[in-house]
Design a protein around this motif. Structure first.
Motif, PDB file in Angstrom:
ATOM      1  N   LEU A  86      -0.404  13.469   2.368  1.00  0.00           N
ATOM      2  CA  LEU A  86       0.504  12.183   2.235  1.00  0.00           C
ATOM      3  C   LEU A  86      -0.205  10.784   2.005  1.00  0.00           C
ATOM      4  N   THR A  89       1.594   7.726   2.117  1.00  0.00           N
ATOM      5  CA  THR A  89       2.901   7.630   1.356  1.00  0.00           C
ATOM      6  C   THR A  89       4.057   8.775   2.255  1.00  0.00           C
ATOM      7  N   THR A  90       5.371   8.541   1.829  1.00  0.00           N
ATOM      8  CA  THR A  90       6.304   9.354   2.291  1.00  0.00           C
ATOM      9  C   THR A  90       6.398  10.635   1.352  1.00  0.00           C
ATOM     10  N   GLU A  93       7.953  10.114  -1.843  1.00  0.00           N
ATOM     11  CA  GLU A  93       6.889   9.645  -2.774  1.00  0.00           C
ATOM     12  C   GLU A  93       5.869  10.195  -3.339  1.00  0.00           C
ATOM     13  N   ARG A  94       5.534  11.264  -2.532  1.00  0.00           N
ATOM     14  CA  ARG A  94       4.200  12.380  -3.022  1.00  0.00           C
ATOM     15  C   ARG A  94       4.975  13.172  -3.917  1.00  0.00           C
TER      16      ARG A  94
END
Length: 197
Positions: A86, A89-90, A93-94
């Protein structure tokens, strides 16, 4: 097995090719001709050296093939762990970045190696074990991303499975469309994997 000094490409004092170069040559050949094409004579010719240097690095062809499987599986597992981290990032998003990474640009040589190893795994236990460990790591790591979006474990695992079916399946299809149309279709299909997250 492999010489412990295999971290550099060649020995500048003797001009010998290090183990890593033999493994790289093996991957180029497996991508081109399958596991049957990975032969000491062929690799030596491609590297511009004699077969003697090979036997100073590996006891035999089987040891090279084993080293190739170890290198491939360790590399694929490290890659998926890196790409699913991660790092601020969320999970969504990943997953979006991961979907784009594996669907927008196809690494043709990497895919050729992957397919050749999977074909080899159909008749070889060591290759099958390497493929199984890579698949398990891929599904586990992507499943964890889907879980982090709030999906229950069973559903997250199913989504991870669909993700990999998409990633590999789309890369194998020869579509009767131009590159732009293909990219649009792939992007729209990838959106479906993330729609309900």
């Amino acid at each position: 097995m492999i010489d412990a000094r295999s971290d550099s490409k060649s020995d500048t004092r003797t001009g010998e090719v290090r183990s890593e170069r033999w493994i790289e040559a093996g991957f180029k050949e497996i991508a081109r001709a399958g596991v049957e094409g990975v032969r000491v004579e062929v690799l030596a010719k491609n590297l511009g050296v004699t077969k003697g240097g090979f036997y100073r690095r590996f006891r035999d062809r089987a040891a090279l093939l084993e080293a190739m499987l170890q290198h491939w599986s360790a590399g694929r597992i490290a890659a998926i762990e890196k790409h699913t981290s991660l790092d601020g990032t969320t999970a969504r998003e990943r997953l979006k970045a991961l979907t784009a990474r594996y669907s927008e640009r196809i690494n043709t040589e990497g895919m050729a190696v992957e397919l050749a190893i999977r074909q080899w795994a159909r008749s070889d236990e060591l290759a099958a074990a390497a493929v199984a460990s890579v698949d398990a790591a891929r599904l586990k790591n992507v499943g964890q991303l889907y879980r982090a979006t709030g999906l229950p474990p069973e559903e997250a695992d199913a989504q991870a499975f669909l993700f990999y079916c998409f990633v590999f399946g789309q890369s194998l299809l020869f579509l009767e469309r131009g590159q732009r149309k293909r990219a649009q279709l792939v992007a729209k299909s990838a959106e479906t994997l993330l729609r309900e997250l």
